[in-house]
Design a protein around this motif. Structure first.
Motif, mmCIF file in Angstrom:
data_model
loop_
_atom_site.group_PDB
_atom_site.id
_atom_site.type_symbol
_atom_site.label_atom_id
_atom_site.label_comp_id
_atom_site.label_asym_id
_atom_site.label_seq_id
_atom_site.Cartn_x
_atom_site.Cartn_y
_atom_site.Cartn_z
ATOM 1 N N PHE A 11 37.599 30.035 42.169
ATOM 2 C CA PHE A 11 37.823 31.423 41.766
ATOM 3 C C PHE A 11 36.704 32.328 42.257
ATOM 4 O O PHE A 11 36.963 33.384 42.833
ATOM 5 C CB PHE A 11 37.928 31.500 40.233
ATOM 6 C CG PHE A 11 38.094 32.885 39.713
ATOM 7 C CD1 PHE A 11 39.309 33.537 39.830
ATOM 8 C CD2 PHE A 11 37.044 33.555 39.111
ATOM 9 C CE1 PHE A 11 39.484 34.831 39.365
ATOM 10 C CE2 PHE A 11 37.202 34.838 38.636
ATOM 11 C CZ PHE A 11 38.428 35.469 38.763
ATOM 12 N N GLY A 12 35.469 31.918 42.061
ATOM 13 C CA GLY A 12 34.339 32.729 42.502
ATOM 14 C C GLY A 12 34.304 32.913 44.009
ATOM 15 O O GLY A 12 34.060 34.008 44.514
ATOM 16 N N SER A 14 36.869 32.717 46.097
ATOM 17 C CA SER A 14 37.990 33.527 46.584
ATOM 18 C C SER A 14 37.815 35.004 46.232
ATOM 19 O O SER A 14 38.141 35.877 47.041
ATOM 20 C CB SER A 14 39.313 33.004 46.025
ATOM 21 O OG SER A 14 39.323 33.094 44.619
ATOM 22 N N ILE A 15 37.285 35.299 45.056
ATOM 23 C CA ILE A 15 37.041 36.696 44.687
ATOM 24 C C ILE A 15 35.977 37.306 45.593
ATOM 25 O O ILE A 15 36.112 38.440 46.072
ATOM 26 C CB ILE A 15 36.631 36.806 43.203
ATOM 27 C CG1 ILE A 15 37.792 36.457 42.296
ATOM 28 C CG2 ILE A 15 36.090 38.193 42.869
ATOM 29 C CD1 ILE A 15 38.974 37.391 42.394
ATOM 30 N N GLY A 16 34.919 36.559 45.850
ATOM 31 C CA GLY A 16 33.868 37.050 46.739
ATOM 32 C C GLY A 16 34.367 37.294 48.150
ATOM 33 O O GLY A 16 34.025 38.300 48.780
ATOM 34 N N ALA A 18 37.502 37.901 49.043
ATOM 35 C CA ALA A 18 38.444 39.023 49.035
ATOM 36 C C ALA A 18 37.692 40.352 49.037
ATOM 37 O O ALA A 18 38.050 41.286 49.769
ATOM 38 C CB ALA A 18 39.362 38.930 47.820
ATOM 39 N N TYR A 19 36.656 40.450 48.222
ATOM 40 C CA TYR A 19 35.855 41.678 48.186
ATOM 41 C C TYR A 19 35.156 41.903 49.528
ATOM 42 O O TYR A 19 35.151 43.028 50.045
ATOM 43 C CB TYR A 19 34.830 41.606 47.061
ATOM 44 C CG TYR A 19 33.964 42.831 46.967
ATOM 45 C CD1 TYR A 19 34.461 44.009 46.432
ATOM 46 C CD2 TYR A 19 32.653 42.816 47.431
ATOM 47 C CE1 TYR A 19 33.676 45.143 46.356
ATOM 48 C CE2 TYR A 19 31.861 43.945 47.360
ATOM 49 C CZ TYR A 19 32.374 45.101 46.825
ATOM 50 O OH TYR A 19 31.597 46.216 46.764
ATOM 51 N N GLU A 54 35.549 34.117 55.677
ATOM 52 C CA GLU A 54 36.563 33.150 55.258
ATOM 53 C C GLU A 54 36.009 31.730 55.149
ATOM 54 O O GLU A 54 36.669 30.866 54.576
ATOM 55 C CB GLU A 54 37.744 33.167 56.222
ATOM 56 C CG GLU A 54 38.631 34.373 56.058
ATOM 57 C CD GLU A 54 39.271 34.460 54.688
ATOM 58 O OE1 GLU A 54 39.708 33.422 54.157
ATOM 59 O OE2 GLU A 54 39.318 35.564 54.137
ATOM 60 N N PRO A 57 35.427 30.629 51.061
ATOM 61 C CA PRO A 57 36.407 29.931 50.222
ATOM 62 C C PRO A 57 36.645 28.484 50.655
ATOM 63 O O PRO A 57 36.920 27.628 49.823
ATOM 64 C CB PRO A 57 37.685 30.738 50.361
ATOM 65 C CG PRO A 57 37.315 31.996 50.989
ATOM 66 C CD PRO A 57 36.007 31.829 51.648
#
Length: 70
Positions: A11-12, A14-16, A18-19, A54, A57
Protein backbone atom coordinates in the motif's frame (compact mmCIF):
# COMPACT_ATOMS: atom_id res chain seq x y z
CA UNK A 1 0.88 -10.18 11.30
CA UNK A 2 2.97 -11.05 8.25
CA UNK A 3 0.00 -10.44 5.98
CA UNK A 4 -0.74 -7.06 7.53
CA UNK A 5 2.90 -6.03 7.16
CA UNK A 6 2.89 -7.17 3.52
CA UNK A 7 -0.29 -5.21 2.83
CA UNK A 8 1.18 -2.08 4.41
CA UNK A 9 4.36 -2.45 2.34
CA UNK A 10 2.46 -2.75 -0.93
CA UNK A 11 0.00 0.00 0.00
CA UNK A 12 2.73 2.47 0.92
CA UNK A 13 4.75 1.73 -2.19
CA UNK A 14 1.76 2.05 -4.51
CA UNK A 15 0.51 5.29 -2.95
CA UNK A 16 3.99 6.80 -3.14
CA UNK A 17 4.42 5.77 -6.76
CA UNK A 18 0.98 7.10 -7.72
CA UNK A 19 1.74 10.47 -6.14
CA UNK A 20 5.19 10.59 -7.74
CA UNK A 21 3.85 9.72 -11.19
CA UNK A 22 1.17 12.37 -10.88
CA UNK A 23 3.72 15.02 -9.97
CA UNK A 24 6.12 14.06 -12.78
CA UNK A 25 3.41 13.99 -15.43
CA UNK A 26 1.75 17.21 -14.31
CA UNK A 27 5.04 19.11 -14.25
CA UNK A 28 5.97 17.72 -17.66
CA UNK A 29 2.67 18.85 -19.17
CA UNK A 30 3.12 22.25 -17.53
CA UNK A 31 6.61 22.50 -19.01
CA UNK A 32 5.36 21.46 -22.45
CA UNK A 33 2.79 24.24 -22.44
CA UNK A 34 5.44 26.78 -21.48
CA UNK A 35 8.02 25.58 -24.02
CA UNK A 36 6.40 23.56 -26.83
CA UNK A 37 9.69 23.28 -28.74
CA UNK A 38 11.12 21.15 -25.90
CA UNK A 39 8.21 18.68 -25.91
CA UNK A 40 10.20 15.76 -27.35
CA UNK A 41 13.04 16.04 -24.88
CA UNK A 42 10.65 16.57 -21.96
CA UNK A 43 8.62 13.52 -22.95
CA UNK A 44 11.72 11.35 -23.07
CA UNK A 45 12.85 12.57 -19.67
CA UNK A 46 9.34 12.02 -18.29
CA UNK A 47 9.30 8.39 -19.44
CA UNK A 48 12.68 7.77 -17.80
CA UNK A 49 11.44 9.33 -14.56
CA UNK A 50 8.18 7.38 -14.59
CA UNK A 51 10.12 4.16 -15.20
CA UNK A 52 12.33 4.86 -12.21
CA UNK A 53 9.32 5.68 -10.04
CA UNK A 54 7.61 2.44 -11.08
CA UNK A 55 10.53 0.49 -9.62
CA UNK A 56 9.29 1.44 -6.12
CA UNK A 57 6.07 -0.65 -6.20
CA UNK A 58 7.99 -3.56 -7.67
CA UNK A 59 10.37 -3.42 -4.73
CA UNK A 60 7.34 -3.16 -2.44
CA UNK A 61 5.97 -6.40 -3.88
CA UNK A 62 9.34 -8.09 -3.38
CA UNK A 63 9.42 -6.96 0.25
CA UNK A 64 5.84 -8.14 0.73
CA UNK A 65 6.65 -11.55 -0.72
CA UNK A 66 9.68 -11.81 1.55
CA UNK A 67 7.53 -10.94 4.56
CA UNK A 68 4.97 -13.61 3.67
CA UNK A 69 7.19 -16.51 2.66
CA UNK A 70 10.25 -16.08 4.88
Amino acid sequence: MQYIAAAIAIFGASIGAAYGNGQVISKTIESMTRQPEMAGQLRTTMFIGVGMIEAVPILGVVVALLLIFI
